[in-house]
Write a protein that holds these residues in place. Structure first.
Motif, short mmCIF file in Angstrom:
data_model
loop_
_atom_site.label_atom_id
_atom_site.label_comp_id
_atom_site.label_asym_id
_atom_site.label_seq_id
_atom_site.Cartn_x
_atom_site.Cartn_y
_atom_site.Cartn_z
N PRO A 103 37.91 61.10 47.87
CA PRO A 103 39.06 60.80 47.01
C PRO A 103 40.30 60.31 47.74
N VAL A 104 40.46 60.68 49.01
CA VAL A 104 41.71 60.33 49.71
C VAL A 104 41.56 59.15 50.66
N LEU A 105 40.34 58.77 51.02
CA LEU A 105 40.16 57.69 51.98
C LEU A 105 39.16 56.65 51.51
N ILE A 106 37.92 57.05 51.28
CA ILE A 106 36.86 56.08 51.05
C ILE A 106 37.04 55.34 49.73
N LEU A 107 37.20 56.07 48.63
CA LEU A 107 37.31 55.41 47.33
C LEU A 107 38.56 54.53 47.22
N PRO A 108 39.75 55.03 47.59
CA PRO A 108 40.93 54.14 47.51
C PRO A 108 40.82 52.92 48.41
N LEU A 109 40.29 53.12 49.63
CA LEU A 109 40.21 52.01 50.57
C LEU A 109 39.22 50.95 50.11
N VAL A 110 37.98 51.37 49.85
CA VAL A 110 36.94 50.41 49.49
C VAL A 110 37.25 49.74 48.15
N SER A 111 37.65 50.54 47.17
CA SER A 111 37.94 49.96 45.85
C SER A 111 39.12 49.00 45.91
N SER A 112 40.17 49.38 46.61
CA SER A 112 41.34 48.50 46.71
C SER A 112 40.99 47.20 47.42
N LEU A 113 40.17 47.29 48.46
CA LEU A 113 39.75 46.09 49.18
C LEU A 113 38.95 45.16 48.28
N VAL A 114 37.96 45.72 47.59
CA VAL A 114 37.10 44.89 46.73
C VAL A 114 37.90 44.29 45.57
N ILE A 115 38.70 45.12 44.88
CA ILE A 115 39.47 44.63 43.74
C ILE A 115 40.53 43.63 44.20
N GLY A 116 41.17 43.90 45.34
CA GLY A 116 42.18 42.99 45.85
C GLY A 116 41.61 41.62 46.16
N LEU A 117 40.49 41.58 46.89
CA LEU A 117 39.87 40.30 47.21
C LEU A 117 39.41 39.57 45.95
N ALA A 118 38.87 40.33 44.98
CA ALA A 118 38.41 39.72 43.73
C ALA A 118 39.59 39.10 42.96
N MET A 119 40.72 39.80 42.93
CA MET A 119 41.87 39.29 42.20
C MET A 119 42.45 38.04 42.87
N ILE A 120 42.45 38.03 44.20
CA ILE A 120 43.06 36.89 44.92
C ILE A 120 42.18 35.65 44.86
N PHE A 121 40.85 35.84 45.04
CA PHE A 121 39.98 34.67 45.20
C PHE A 121 39.12 34.35 43.97
N LEU A 122 38.77 35.35 43.14
CA LEU A 122 37.82 35.11 42.05
C LEU A 122 38.46 35.17 40.67
N ILE A 123 39.22 36.20 40.40
CA ILE A 123 39.71 36.44 39.04
C ILE A 123 41.09 35.83 38.82
N GLY A 124 41.99 36.03 39.77
CA GLY A 124 43.36 35.58 39.59
C GLY A 124 43.52 34.10 39.28
N PRO A 125 42.94 33.19 40.08
CA PRO A 125 43.16 31.75 39.83
C PRO A 125 42.74 31.28 38.44
N PRO A 126 41.50 31.57 37.98
CA PRO A 126 41.16 31.08 36.64
C PRO A 126 41.97 31.74 35.52
N VAL A 127 42.30 33.03 35.68
CA VAL A 127 43.10 33.70 34.65
C VAL A 127 44.50 33.11 34.61
N LYS A 128 45.04 32.72 35.77
CA LYS A 128 46.35 32.07 35.80
C LYS A 128 46.33 30.76 35.03
N VAL A 129 45.23 30.01 35.17
CA VAL A 129 45.11 28.76 34.43
C VAL A 129 45.12 29.04 32.92
N ILE A 130 44.40 30.08 32.52
CA ILE A 130 44.37 30.45 31.10
C ILE A 130 45.76 30.85 30.62
#
Length: 440
Positions: free
Chosen positions: A225-252
């Motif tokens: 709860p204090v290291l693995i989940l916040p670190l891994v989840s934040s990394l995955v979600i952050g990269l997804a928002m920057i490269f995969l989800i953010g750009p097309p949603v911005k266009v919408i």
């Protein structure tokens, strides 16, 4: 209203009941450990996620607020008939399980976001009142300071908080950090509230999956709860928002913003009619909340027209019903006549749910009348180019300088919608002695 209905239902059945309420101002009448231990059954009637671990071992019935308002006695009987330590969803809502999951998560985010939007909007309105339309461009002045607090701080936080508590509702505490980070990235890349919704759900479901999938020895379990989940989840979600989800949603979002800003005349009227009708269709239910969430989300992109339409439309059902029950008393029951003052106050405060008791008693006559009036109010508000920077407050926002543009047109829209609902109710509802049930 749900709390009051449950208390009345319990009294009618001969039971003693204690009701804890949780809203934007926190918990009231909180249940103690002794209260829970003595209880024969527990009912959780909520439209947002509620922690239930403290009710372990009790008969536990989970449902929404509407079933509690409409038929509290049946819920109480159902809860008492259950087996202890069994948690199920009420039969009234189990038929649509697809709504109870994502809808509750979304409403959890909305309920935590709303105070930020309301406070921020009011502060922006005060900034305009003190320093004019260019208050934010005058450093060191009071108007500029109010803009820093409202626009630069409160409004900057509401999408991250929205996303964070959607994720929290899904994955509990481990989901909060990646949800907040994903929401902040949605804001920074221009994906707006749609990006916040995507970030919240992605963070919540990914974190919940990771938590359930990742198995560690007991000696290392404390790191999850204090290291693995916040670190891994934040990394995955952050990269997804920057490269995969953010750009097309911005266009919408850019496309939606451009379309809404271009609306004039009949096009604006049509959008207002649709949003207004949605606000009255289920009076606080999923369709109502969808229209409201859409309008609140647009406030972050400085599009304020739909917010004005939605709030005007949301005030119409209780105001129209209160006026109709006052002018045409023989068409309403004694209880409905007595409730007119409270219903009117709820309407003025933009609490559409104040109309629910009337709608529940005669839905096939009342709901079409309220939808018609709300559609008129929403349509006229958009047609008159009314813009509202505060997402709550009802009629009282008119007293705040700068909170709403075209205030005269806004009052006309609200009065027109209220009178249309009142007139429609006069036509649809017959005098009490002549009322007969309408087949469903």
């Amino acid at each position: 209203m749900a709390a009051e209905a449950l208390l009345k239902g319990a009294a009618a059945l001969g039971y003693t009941m204690k009701v804890e309420t949780r809203g934007s101002v926190g918990a009231k009448n909180e249940l103690t450990a002794e209260d829970i231990a003595k209880a024969d059954a527990v009912i959780v009637a909520a439209d947002a996620n509620v922690e239930t671990t403290r009710f372990a071992g009790k008969r536990l019935l989970q449902t929404g607020t509407k079933p509690a308002i409409h038929d509290a006695q049946s819920l109480i009987r159902e809860a008492l008939a259950m087996e202890p330590a069994t948690a199920v969803t009420s039969a009234k809502t189990a038929a649509k399980p697809e709504r109870t999951g994502p809808y509750k998560h979304l409403m959890t985010g909305v309920s935590h976001m709303l105070p930020l939007v309301v406070a921020g909007g009011l502060l922006i309105a005060l900034a305009f009142a003190v320093g004019g339309i260019y208050a934010g461009d005058q450093p060191g002045t009071l108007g500029w300071a109010l803009m820093q607090i409202g626009a630069k701080s409160a409004f900057a936080l509401f999408i991250p908080v929205f996303a964070g508590f959607i994720a929290f509702s899904i994955a509990d505490r481990p989901g909060l950090t990646p949800g907040l980070i994903g929401g902040m990235l949605a804001s920074s890349v221009g994906a707006g509230f749609l990006g916040g919704i995507a970030a919240g759900f992605l963070a919540g479901y990914f974190t919940r999956w990771l938590n359930r999938t990742l198995k560690l020895p007991d000696q290392l379990a404390g790191l999850k709860p204090v290291l693995i989940l916040p670190l891994v989840s934040s990394l995955v979600i952050g990269l997804a928002m920057i490269f995969l989800i953010g750009p097309p949603v911005k266009v919408i979002m850019d496309g939606v913003s451009a379309w809404l800003n271009s609306l004039q005349g009949s096009s604006a009227l049509l959008l207002g009619l649709i949003l207004g009708g949605m606000m009255a269709f289920d009076m606080g239910g999923p369709i109502n909340k969808a229209a409201y969430t859409f309008a609140v989300g647009l406030v972050s992109t400085k599009i304020y027209g739909p917010m004005a339409a939605v709030m005007a439309a949301g005030m119409v059902p209780p105001l129209g019903l209160a006026l109709a029950a006052t002018l045409s008393r023989n068409r309403f029951s004694a209880d409905e006549q007595q409730a007119t003052k409270a219903t009117a106050v709820l309407g003025m405060a933009f609490i559409t749910e104040g109309a629910i008791p009337f709608a529940a008693a005669d839905p096939l006559r009342v709901i079409p009348c309220t939808v018609l009036g709300s559609a008129v109010a929403g349509g006229l508000s958009m047609f008159f180019s009314c813009k509202l920077v505060v997402p709550h407050g009802g009629i009282f926002v008119l007293a705040i300088p700068g909170a709403i543009s075209q205030p005269l047109g806004y009052v006309v829209a609200l009065l027109a919608g209220t009178l249309v609902t009142t007139a429609a109710l006069y036509v649809m509802k017959k005098p009490a002695a002549a009322l007969v049930p309408v087949a469903s």
